[in-house]
Each structure stands twice: as C-alpha cells, then as structure tokens.
Design an enzyme around this catalytic site. Structure first.
Site, PDB file in Angstrom:
ATOM      1  N   SER A 124       4.524   5.820   2.600  1.00 38.53           N
ATOM      2  CA  SER A 124       3.946   6.670   3.537  1.00 38.53           C
ATOM      3  C   SER A 124       5.164   7.498   3.980  1.00 38.53           C
ATOM      4  CB  SER A 124       3.730   5.639   4.646  1.00 38.53           C
ATOM      5  OG  SER A 124       2.711   6.099   5.510  1.00 38.53           O
ATOM      6  N   ASP A 164      -2.816   4.566   2.105  1.00 37.80           N
ATOM      7  CA  ASP A 164      -1.559   4.402   2.470  1.00 37.80           C
ATOM      8  C   ASP A 164      -0.848   3.313   1.840  1.00 37.80           C
ATOM      9  OD1 ASP A 164       0.925   3.810   3.881  1.00 37.80           O
ATOM     10  OD2 ASP A 164       0.021   4.911   5.792  1.00 37.80           O
TER      11      ASP A 164
END
Length: 559
Positions: free
Chosen positions: A286, A403
């Site tokens: 991320s 993610d």
C-alpha cells in the site's frame, strides 16, 4: 514489545555461477563477486573456474597450471574416486583463491563431483563455481547446480537465453529436493538495453527475476574476453549485492501499509541515508509500496519529503480524489494516485530501479498474496493501494487485485523468501492500545473545550456525520477501521520475523490525515533514531565467520 529472536539464514557455502550466454563477461562478474564476498565477510573464498577440455577422456578433471602454484598431472587429480586438494592455490591480489578445472564433455561421476565439493568446503568458507552453458549445461555443471546451496543463472533479455533458462529449470527442478528454489535467474542488461517484457516472460515460465545487473559490459565477438566499456558504478553495485546475499549480509527494509501514517517511512529513510546505512532490498504494501517505489527509483529522503509536503497545499489532498459513478466496485478509481506516481517515475519497470523492490497486493479471486517483481512499477503500486470497498480493484494481465495491506501489511516474509538475512521493519499501523489511549484523550479534550450551543446544534442536526464521507463514523471510516483491525495482528506477526522493528509513536488511526505529512515524517525519524545503534549493528560484517586453514598437503594425499 520487542521482536522475538530470529534465526538468521546461514550463509551460502557452495554457490554456482552459470552463464547462459557467451556474450556475458563471466570472468569479470565472477571475480567481482568473489572480491566482494571477501570484503563483506572477511571469510576465505575460492573461485573454481570450469573450462571445457576437448578430446579428453570421459570424466577427466585436470588442473590448469595458471591457476595453481603447482602443476598437477591428470593422474594425480583423482585417487580412488577422491579429489586431491593441491597443497597450495593461487591467491589473487583481491584476497580470493583461484582454481581452474578442465572438464571433459563426458559424464563425470557424481562421486567425483561430491568429493571435489567436500574437499573445497573443508578449506574454504565460500566456494564459487563459474561455468558457461551456451547450448545446455554440461554433466559437470549439472552436478554442481544440484550440489549448490545457491545458484545464479545469468542471462540476457533475449529469446534464446530465456529459452535456455527454461530448459535448465525444467531439467533440474525434478532432481532438486526444494523444487529448484535455490536456482535464481539474474537478468544482465547492457548499456541502454531494456528488459522489454522478458521479466514477465521469465516469471511465467520459471521464477521471478531475482535481481538485475544493469549496464553489464558485453564481450566483443572478435576479441573473446574483451569488453566494450569499463564497469559502471551501478554494475558494481548490483554485483556487490549478489555477493552480500552469498555472504549472508543482505539488508532489507519492509515498509508497512497505513495510509497517511505511512509518511513515517520517509523519516526512517532519511535517518538511514544520513547515517550511511545501506539497504539492499525493499518490500512494501500500500503506502509502503508507493514510498518504496519512489526511493528505489532514485529519489532521496529529502526529495520524498518535498513530494509529500505538496499535499499541504489547499487542493493537494483533493487532487488525489477521483470519484466514480455509479460506485458499484468502489467510490474512487485510484487512477489519480497512479498518475501522481508516474509524474515522478514515468513508465519505469522493476528492471529500471536502483535496487530490488517487491510490491505486495491481494488477488481478489483467490485471496492469495501476489508479490510483484516484474512489469510496470506504477501499475503494481496502483494495485497495492486499492482499498476494498473504497477503491475500484485493479486488473493486471487478466487478474484482479486489491490492497496489499489486506493480505500482508508488513512484508517481512517476502524479504526472507528472497534470501535477505537482516530485515528492518517499519510498522506504521498503531496498536489497539495506542488507539484506545488516543480516543480517550481526544474525548476528554473535546469535553472541556466544546461550547454548549455548538454541542446542542451537532446533536440536533448531525449534518457532518450524515453527509461528509470523510468524517468519523461514516462509510469510509467504517471500512478503513475494519481493514485496520485485520491488519494489526498480521503486522505484529510479521514483526516477530524481523531483526529490528521500528514503531513510530502514532496513536490515532485517521487514515486521511494527508494534510500534515511533516508530523508523521518527524515521528518516523524519532523511531529510527531511537534504534539507530541496533540498525548500525545490523549492517555490520557477518559475525558468523568460520575460517578454514589450507593444509600443507591435500587431505587425500595425507591419507
């Protein structure tokens, strides 16, 4: 909470350097690696150079007089199937010993190869075996590859080399106990040469490209052994990185997810740079992937802070918001983040980065962890930052990703799988205890400062809570807190795999606090400075140094 002690991987003793192209400067690369292993570890190193010997009887192994202080006759090389270690070997000015073996094309006895490896292992901490396999591996090279703790397969980004790489792996994998996990493809790029998608091809047919050697000198066909240019600085750095892996000195940096809190990674990077602490490999999830991509591309810590502080402007944060209608898969496209990253690194691929980078994302269909090591860097970062429920999932080559913080918020294990012996982990995800403390303090402060009239108005008309998607208690906040809850324990489990864990003093969990990056950068610096002595000790010379003394006579001769 301190991380548990980690059993560091052993250094590699038997390492084979196999070159799949005659155009590659095998001698130059091998000698650079041997020299660097000596410097990094202080241990004894021997470089064994295998040369084809035409017209020799099968299984013949003979010494090359140029590489030994004593010229041995072929009959004296093997005695009852045992390799005779010469009484002395040529020690180069660079500190390593050199032994050249002439090997016939016939099938050598596995007993002979095992004996040679055993004898050399008793005398040297690191045994490097150099061989060129243009058409296919010779039987001798195949035996060395099977007996190796680690094997580098050097190739050029061209169809013939990738085809040979595929053949070698298909031939050896069924014979290896670990399915050939110790066989590492190394892509060598000449001056101005691009990977042109061959990294993705290698990943499909074999393993991901382990590392890249950039600006690699290429031998001239008319002058064997000659190279076009002198080695560049990045070539030496990439080769030295391979040597550090062999010596168990490779240092990795794992950068966690955490949205705006991940700006703390920049402060850690600044402290590492200011103290000359070298990081060889980076892995991120991320926001950690975003910052890791910028740093490995070549931006230093000060430039990273400058880029982050652009969000302090009035419209800085809103430039990252790109809503999608209707919000069937998410409220944001996430393309604005990708566009912002490409403004800095363009269409860079993993092969263009100054140091190896691994980016973690989650496969939406299988919920597996996907580790990106090839292709376009910005596309991988885009996938790694696609928060489910908020951002639209990202599709790459037919697969859909979310993610990386969902599956591996602190990718320490990714670095361990790469062979990184020493890992620094930066965990920007606050623990539940810290969040609880921050919430209690915030409530007490609000209770003493809020005016009665405003408190009544907020109770009767809670417009902010109902219409502001970025306020506490609304959809975005609920999704992010749910994701945070899943990340906390995964990140703590990863911390136990690291050597040094840096936890910036972040107590709140406001994921959208992008307007104040300087605060998080400062907290990252403070965390790194608190553990600076530990980090410096981590980057020192490998202490596992078991030296061997050369016997005045060969062991077999004494027997």
């Amino acid at each position: 909470m301190q991380p548990q002690s980690v059993s560091r991987p052993l250094t590699h003793q038997i390492v084979t350097l196999a070159f799949l192209s005659k155009a590659l400067p095998a001698s130059l690369i091998s000698e650079q690696i041997a020299r660097s292993v000596c410097v990094e570890t202080g241990a004894s190193v021997v470089l064994v150079r295998l040369q084809a010997c035409e017209g020799a009887p099968p299984s013949f192994i003979g010494y090359n007089g140029q590489a030994t202080a004593v010229d041995w006759a072929p009959a004296e090389v093997m005695l009852q199937g045992q390799f005779l270690m010469p009484s002395s070997l040529l020690k180069t000015e660079d500190g390593f010993h050199l032994l050249t073996l002439s090997v016939s094309s016939g099938l050598p006895s596995p007993q002979n190869i095992a004996s040679l490896v055993s004898q050399l292992s008793r005398h040297f901490r690191h045994v490097l075996v150099e061989a060129v396999a243009v058409e296919k591996p010779t039987p001798a090279l195949q035996e060395f590859l099977l007996h190796s703790d680690l094997a580098y397969l050097f190739f050029q980004p061209a169809a013939p080399d990738v085809f040979r790489l595929d053949q070698v792996l298909q031939q050896l994998r069924p014979l290896c106990e670990n399915n050939g996990q110790h066989l590492k493809p190394i892509a060598c790029l000449a001056e101005g040469e691009q990977i042109d998608g061959f990294d993705a091809l290698v990943e499909r047919i074999a393993n991901p490209v382990h590392m890249f050697v950039r600006r690699c000198p290429i031998q001239l066909p008319s002058a064997p052994g000659a190279v076009q240019v002198s080695p560049a600085a990045c070539f030496k750095a990439d080769v030295r990185r391979l040597a550090r892996e062999i010596g168990g000195c490779l240092v990795g940096l794992a950068l966690s997810s955490g949205a705006a809190k991940g700006f703390a990674h920049i402060g850690v990077i600044q402290v590492l740079e200011e103290n000359g602490i070298e990081v060889d490999v980076v892995a991120g999830a991320s926001i950690g992937a975003y910052i890791g991509a910028l740093w490995t591309y070549g931006f230093d810590g000060q430039h990273l802070e400058k880029l982050a502080r652009e969000l302090e402007s009035r419209w800085g944060f809103w430039s990252l918001i790109d809503p999608i209608f209707p919000p069937r898969q998410g409220f944001l496209r996430g393309v604005a983040l990708k566009r912002r990253l490409k403004r800095s690194i363009g269409n860079a691929r993993f092969a263009d980065l100054a140091r190896p980078l691994r980016i973690v994302a989650g496969n939406l269909a299988t919920v597996d962890r996907m580790v990106f090591a090839s292709g376009e860097v910005a596309a991988a970062v885009h996938a790694s930052m696609a928060v489910p429920g908020i951002c639209v999932p990202v599709t790459i080559d037919g697969e859909t990703y979310i993610d990386g913080g969902i599956v591996d918020p602190l990718p320490v294990e990714v670095l361990r799988d790469m062979g990184v012996a020493r890992v620094i982990a930066v965990n920007a995800i606050p623990s539940p205890e810290r969040i609880r403390y921050a919430l209690q303090a915030e409530r007490e402060l609000a209770r003493t400062k809020e005016q009665p009239v405003r408190k009544l108005f907020r109770k009767v008309l809670p417009i902010d809570q109902q219409l502001n998607y970025f306020a506490r208690g609304n959809l975005f906040e609920i999704v992010m807190r749910s994701v945070h809850g899943a990340q906390v324990r995964l990140a703590e489990a990863s911390c136990r795999l690291a050597d040094v864990v840096l936890r910036p003093d972040i107590c709140d969990d406001r994921w959208l606090d992008c307007r104040n990056p300087g605060r998080f950068i400062r907290l990252g610096r403070e965390a790194a400075e608190r553990h600076l002595e530990q980090i410096k000790a981590l980057g020192g010379r490998n202490k596992e140094n078991h030296e061997y003394q050369l016997a005045p006579q060969s062991v077999a001769a004494v027997a």
